[in-house]
Design an enzyme around this catalytic site. Structure first.
Site, PDB file in Angstrom:
ATOM      1  N   ASP A 124       4.850   5.091   5.390  1.00  0.00           N
ATOM      2  CA  ASP A 124       6.209   3.945   6.047  1.00  0.00           C
ATOM      3  C   ASP A 124       6.355   2.613   5.014  1.00  0.00           C
ATOM      4  O   ASP A 124       7.485   2.209   5.756  1.00  0.00           O
ATOM      5  CB  ASP A 124       5.452   4.022   7.213  1.00  0.00           C
ATOM      6  CG  ASP A 124       4.195   2.799   7.091  1.00  0.00           C
ATOM      7  OD1 ASP A 124       3.361   3.199   6.980  1.00  0.00           O
ATOM      8  OD2 ASP A 124       4.083   1.869   8.196  1.00  0.00           O
ATOM      9  N   HIS A 125       5.770   2.768   4.795  1.00  0.00           N
ATOM     10  CA  HIS A 125       6.378   1.453   3.637  1.00  0.00           C
ATOM     11  C   HIS A 125       7.313   2.314   1.670  1.00  0.00           C
ATOM     12  O   HIS A 125       6.948   1.398   0.925  1.00  0.00           O
ATOM     13  CB  HIS A 125       5.221   0.794   3.212  1.00  0.00           C
ATOM     14  CG  HIS A 125       4.296  -0.179   4.000  1.00  0.00           C
ATOM     15  ND1 HIS A 125       4.842  -1.058   4.216  1.00  0.00           N
ATOM     16  CD2 HIS A 125       4.292   0.397   5.294  1.00  0.00           C
ATOM     17  CE1 HIS A 125       4.006  -1.651   5.527  1.00  0.00           C
ATOM     18  NE2 HIS A 125       3.937  -0.242   6.152  1.00  0.00           N
TER      19      HIS A 125
ATOM     20  N   HIS B  85      -7.610  -2.646   6.334  1.00  0.00           N
ATOM     21  CA  HIS B  85      -6.395  -2.003   6.783  1.00  0.00           C
ATOM     22  C   HIS B  85      -6.329  -0.736   6.292  1.00  0.00           C
ATOM     23  O   HIS B  85      -6.693   0.086   4.584  1.00  0.00           O
ATOM     24  CB  HIS B  85      -4.845  -1.868   5.980  1.00  0.00           C
ATOM     25  CG  HIS B  85      -3.874  -1.225   6.702  1.00  0.00           C
ATOM     26  ND1 HIS B  85      -3.615  -0.416   8.229  1.00  0.00           N
ATOM     27  CD2 HIS B  85      -2.785  -0.323   5.989  1.00  0.00           C
ATOM     28  CE1 HIS B  85      -2.865   0.088   7.933  1.00  0.00           C
ATOM     29  NE2 HIS B  85      -2.552   0.511   6.781  1.00  0.00           N
TER      30      HIS B  85
ATOM     31  N   HIS C 186       0.097  -1.300  -0.185  1.00  0.00           N
ATOM     32  CA  HIS C 186      -0.047   0.194   0.138  1.00  0.00           C
ATOM     33  C   HIS C 186       0.919   0.929   0.116  1.00  0.00           C
ATOM     34  O   HIS C 186       2.107   0.995   0.147  1.00  0.00           O
ATOM     35  CB  HIS C 186      -0.958  -0.080   1.273  1.00  0.00           C
ATOM     36  CG  HIS C 186      -0.542  -0.181   2.770  1.00  0.00           C
ATOM     37  ND1 HIS C 186       0.651  -0.736   3.326  1.00  0.00           N
ATOM     38  CD2 HIS C 186      -0.557   0.800   3.637  1.00  0.00           C
ATOM     39  CE1 HIS C 186       0.997  -0.632   4.270  1.00  0.00           C
ATOM     40  NE2 HIS C 186       0.313   0.433   4.126  1.00  0.00           N
TER      41      HIS C 186
ATOM     42  N   HIS D  69       1.253   3.775   2.090  1.00  0.00           N
ATOM     43  CA  HIS D  69       1.232   4.250   2.907  1.00  0.00           C
ATOM     44  C   HIS D  69       2.810   5.236   3.282  1.00  0.00           C
ATOM     45  O   HIS D  69       3.823   3.923   2.853  1.00  0.00           O
ATOM     46  CB  HIS D  69       1.503   3.938   4.246  1.00  0.00           C
ATOM     47  CG  HIS D  69      -0.396   3.428   4.616  1.00  0.00           C
ATOM     48  ND1 HIS D  69      -1.134   3.466   5.222  1.00  0.00           N
ATOM     49  CD2 HIS D  69      -1.601   4.604   4.644  1.00  0.00           C
ATOM     50  CE1 HIS D  69      -2.630   3.449   5.427  1.00  0.00           C
ATOM     51  NE2 HIS D  69      -2.251   4.331   5.491  1.00  0.00           N
TER      52      HIS D  69
END
Ligand SMILES: [Zn+2]
Ligand SMILES: [Zn+2]
Length: 229
Positions: free
Chosen positions: A60-61, A137, A56, A58
């Protein structure tokens, strides 16, 4: 298979880097960690990564990707494939443009040998067969992967709640890298208690837990850990 954990933390973990995993020196699962220095410290050649699976969008990814792609533009120009949720090309191109300004379009993008592939229910990328499963999520969901590596199934959740699609994702997998953000009530993520329950329902699967906020739990991996499974 060899798994190099470049980062194992949740988005705002004070203790761990954001998440990214390298499989057999060739596949990258998410890109939240400082990819280039952590690949260097784990003995991974950043030019040898031929496919990146994103769960996804976000930060932090994904926020380790802008410096990494410059390596693949200015240092090692081997082709690379991104597999990700719907809109993967537009989302990543926007990220790279905001990271590098007009230099992205004028000086960088023309040299980038990239293929973008929206994740299919089943597909292949750079010779890796995979299935994707939509996980719960946040407001937009996440895409988990089941990837065939040397004849075995590697399941990778990224971020998810402990709902039925996650059991489907890990079912029959030899190895499962699954998030376990923290104890108790962790909104839109999986708790340590739910992680233990998942593990007990799938006793033949080797579980490695990541995406921790603080502290550690049984089965968790740590930053810069390289595991043979
Ligand atoms: Zn996350
Ligand atoms: Zn997330």
């Amino acid at each position: 298979m060899q798994l190099a954990f470049l980062g194992t933390g949740a988005a705002f973990s004070p203790e761990r880097y954001n998440g990214a995993v390298v499989v057999n020196g060739r596949l990258l699962l998410d890109g939240g960690a400082p990819l280039l220095p952590h690949m260097h410290r784990c003995g991974v050649d950043p030019g040898a990564i031929d496919a990146i699976f994103l769960t996804h969008f976000h930060g932090d990814h994904t926020l380790g990707l802008p410096p990494f792609v410059l390596h693949r533009i200015f240092v090692d120009q081997r082709p690379i494939t991104f597999v990700g949720p719907e809109g993967v090309e537009a989302k990543l191109e926007a990220l790279f443009e905001v990271s590098w300004g007009q230099d992205w379009q004028l000086a960088m993008r023309p040299r980038f040998k990239v293929t973008y592939q929206e994740a299919q229910p089943s597909g292949s990328a750079e010779g890796y067969e995979y299935e994707s499963i939509r996980l719960d999520h946040g407001t937009n969901g996440s895409t988990g992967y089941r990837i065939w590596v040397d004849g075995r199934i590697l399941a990778y959740s990224g971020d998810t709640e402990a709902t039925a699609p996650l059991d489907q994702l890990v079912d029959g997998a030899a190895v499962a890298i699954v998030e376990a953000t923290g104890p108790g009530d962790v909104v839109s993520h999986m708790s340590w208690e739910a992680a233990a329950g998942l593990k007990s329902r799938h006793p033949k699967t080797r579980f490695l837990f990541n995406h921790l906020y603080s502290g550690t739990v049984d089965g968790a991996v740590s930053d810069l850990q390289v595991v043979e499974v």
